[in-house]
Write a protein that holds these residues in place. Structure first.
Motif, PDB file in Angstrom:
ATOM      1  N   GLU A  68       0.848  -1.194   0.000  1.00 43.91           N
ATOM      2  CA  GLU A  68       0.000   0.000   0.000  1.00 43.91           C
ATOM      3  C   GLU A  68       0.882   1.241   0.000  1.00 43.91           C
ATOM      4  O   GLU A  68       1.644   1.484   0.934  1.00 43.91           O
ATOM      5  CB  GLU A  68      -0.902  -0.006   1.240  1.00 43.91           C
ATOM      6  N   PHE A  69       0.800   2.019  -1.066  1.00 39.94           N
ATOM      7  CA  PHE A  69       1.639   3.207  -1.196  1.00 39.94           C
ATOM      8  C   PHE A  69       0.877   4.507  -0.953  1.00 39.94           C
ATOM      9  O   PHE A  69       1.459   5.579  -0.994  1.00 39.94           O
ATOM     10  CB  PHE A  69       2.262   3.259  -2.603  1.00 39.94           C
ATOM     11  N   SER A  70      -0.415   4.423  -0.730  1.00 41.71           N
ATOM     12  CA  SER A  70      -1.199   5.655  -0.571  1.00 41.71           C
ATOM     13  C   SER A  70      -0.978   6.259   0.809  1.00 41.71           C
ATOM     14  O   SER A  70      -0.701   5.553   1.784  1.00 41.71           O
ATOM     15  CB  SER A  70      -2.681   5.378  -0.792  1.00 41.71           C
ATOM     16  N   LEU A  71      -1.129   7.575   0.892  1.00 42.54           N
ATOM     17  CA  LEU A  71      -0.993   8.283   2.154  1.00 42.54           C
ATOM     18  C   LEU A  71      -2.307   8.233   2.920  1.00 42.54           C
ATOM     19  O   LEU A  71      -3.383   8.098   2.339  1.00 42.54           O
ATOM     20  CB  LEU A  71      -0.600   9.735   1.896  1.00 42.54           C
ATOM     21  N   THR A  72      -2.217   8.368   4.238  1.00 42.42           N
ATOM     22  CA  THR A  72      -3.426   8.479   5.039  1.00 42.42           C
ATOM     23  C   THR A  72      -4.065   9.846   4.813  1.00 42.42           C
ATOM     24  O   THR A  72      -3.437  10.771   4.267  1.00 42.42           O
ATOM     25  CB  THR A  72      -3.128   8.314   6.529  1.00 42.42           C
ATOM     26  N   GLU A  73      -5.288   9.994   5.250  1.00 44.69           N
ATOM     27  CA  GLU A  73      -5.967  11.280   5.109  1.00 44.69           C
ATOM     28  C   GLU A  73      -5.218  12.379   5.859  1.00 44.69           C
ATOM     29  O   GLU A  73      -5.074  13.503   5.365  1.00 44.69           O
ATOM     30  CB  GLU A  73      -7.399  11.164   5.635  1.00 44.69           C
ATOM     31  N   GLU A 118      -1.945  12.454   6.623  1.00 48.78           N
ATOM     32  CA  GLU A 118      -0.686  12.750   5.934  1.00 48.78           C
ATOM     33  C   GLU A 118      -0.916  13.615   4.700  1.00 48.78           C
ATOM     34  O   GLU A 118      -0.148  14.547   4.433  1.00 48.78           O
ATOM     35  CB  GLU A 118      -0.001  11.434   5.545  1.00 48.78           C
ATOM     36  N   THR A 119      -1.992  13.323   3.984  1.00 49.85           N
ATOM     37  CA  THR A 119      -2.316  14.125   2.810  1.00 49.85           C
ATOM     38  C   THR A 119      -2.643  15.562   3.204  1.00 49.85           C
ATOM     39  O   THR A 119      -2.188  16.526   2.562  1.00 49.85           O
ATOM     40  CB  THR A 119      -3.516  13.513   2.054  1.00 49.85           C
TER      41      THR A 119
END
Length: 384
Positions: free
Chosen positions: A2-7, A9-10
């Protein structure tokens, strides 16, 4: 994977990007020319008010509790706008983390809120000496016990933010007879302590907005309660915190690189030679492709190291890999961007020469590229 950022972190990255565009980037050139110190300090206060000076510090002490990934993303965005501001944020966060990690409850309560809310514009990390750079265990600064106090004597070199740091984390020898690296302790010393003397600002090649000074200790008397952690355990603390600091410098290097390549990509689309935009020429496209591939690899190395640190897993090897690769890639990216601008890139009217100067130090501070290779090799061989 999983490479997506958390809410969260975004959101932190977007907040950093907006502050960088609105307040930090417009000041960068003036700082490089030796102007704008009051505005710079105001920006540091603004960053603190928005949670960027204590990103990995607990909320009980005024911190953001955002983690290392958020820290890396923030330093990248801030460094993209102004390297001098980026390194100040990185080092201050490192000071916060060492206080949180090994400081007593009283020390954490006394200093972390002031660093987090901007009461202290920055923190100072006093490790390097003239004869103890890549080998900090060779330091000569002494701290001698005198009743309920320690008396510090010696000098530290290349201390970021020394002129406006509110508190310094200082390493000194407390047992000169101990084996090398075993007799060093760590202290917290407030800016106004008698005997702490900040020397003249160094004249540097780049990052002019970030002051760098010698810090001298002349019979500097601090209470025994100023010691952090156990006596003679300071070198272990320093080694651990430097690994985290390398994530910050890698992120800074990436930010500078991205600023340079953004400028280059915009320029080559507008610049025409031989009747067409130079962006349409294969040689130019390949230069851009190589640099962009390296920067993406640097980003992934940085986030991997940051993720491991957030998970409480070993990350020293990965942090050194990220710092080595990102800082070396920054040299290539800034010079490629300058080259793509041709003669215009050599002029101070454009920021390309500033990016190149600002990036150069990232291969040196927080451990040279050569030291990173030693660490990586040591960690790799230990696994065999």
């Amino acid at each position: 994977m999983e490479f997506s950022l958390t809410e969260e972190e975004t959101l932190i990255r977007e907040t950093a990007r907006k502050l960088a565009a609105d307040r930090i980037a417009p000041l960068a050139q003036r700082l490089d020319e030796g102007e704008g110190r009051p505005e710079f300090l105001a920006n540091l206060r603004l960053l603190a008010e928005n949670g960027f000076m204590a990103l990995n510090v607990g909320a009980d002490y005024g911190g953001t509790e955002a983690g290392t990934v958020a820290f890396a993303l923030s330093v990248e965005e801030i460094g993209r706008a102004c390297a001098s501001t980026g390194v100040t944020v990185s080092v201050t966060n490192m000071v916060c983390e060492v206080i949180q990690a090994v400081g007593s409850k009283e020390q954490r309560e006394a200093y972390l809120p002031k660093l987090a809310d901007g009461t202290y514009p920055a923190g100072g990390f006093c490790l390097t000496e003239a004869g103890a750079g890549s080998d900090p265990s060779s330091m000569r600064t002494r701290a001698e016990r005198d009743g309920n106090h320690y008396v510090l004597n010696g000098s530290k070199l290349y201390i970021t933010s020394a002129e406006y740091a509110g508190v310094f984390v200082v390493w000194a020898v407390t047992d000169p007879d101990a084996p090398k690296g075993k007799g060093i302790s760590c202290f917290l010393v407030e800016r106004e302590t008698e005997g702490l003397i900040v020397g003249k600002a160094e004249k540097k090649m780049g990052q002019h907005g970030s002051v760098t000074n010698e810090v001298h200790f002349e019979n500097c008397r601090v209470p025994a309660t100023a010691m952090m952690g156990a006596e003679n355990d300071g070198f272990r603390i320093a080694v651990g915190e430097l690994a985290g600091g390398r994530i910050g410098i890698a992120s800074l290097a990436l930010g500078i690189s991205r600023a340079a390549m953004d400028a280059a990509k915009a320029y080559v689309k507008e610049r025409k030679q031989f009747g067409k935009a130079i962006a349409d020429m294969q040689g130019i496209q390949w230069m851009i492709a190589d640099r962009e591939t390296e920067l993406e690899a640097a980003r992934l190395l940085i986030l991997q190291a940051a993720y491991l640190k957030d998970q409480g897993r070993p990350f020293a090897r990965e942090a050194s890999m990220a710092k080595l690769f990102a800082s070396e890639a920054a040299q290539r990216a800034t010079y490629t961007a300058l080259q793509l601008h041709g003669g215009a890139g050599f002029l101070q009217d454009l920021p390309l020469e500033r990016y190149a100067r600002d990036a150069r130090i990232t291969t040196i501070y927080e451990g040279t590229s050569e030291v990173q290779r030693l660490i990586i090799a040591r960690e790799v061989m230990k696994a065999i």
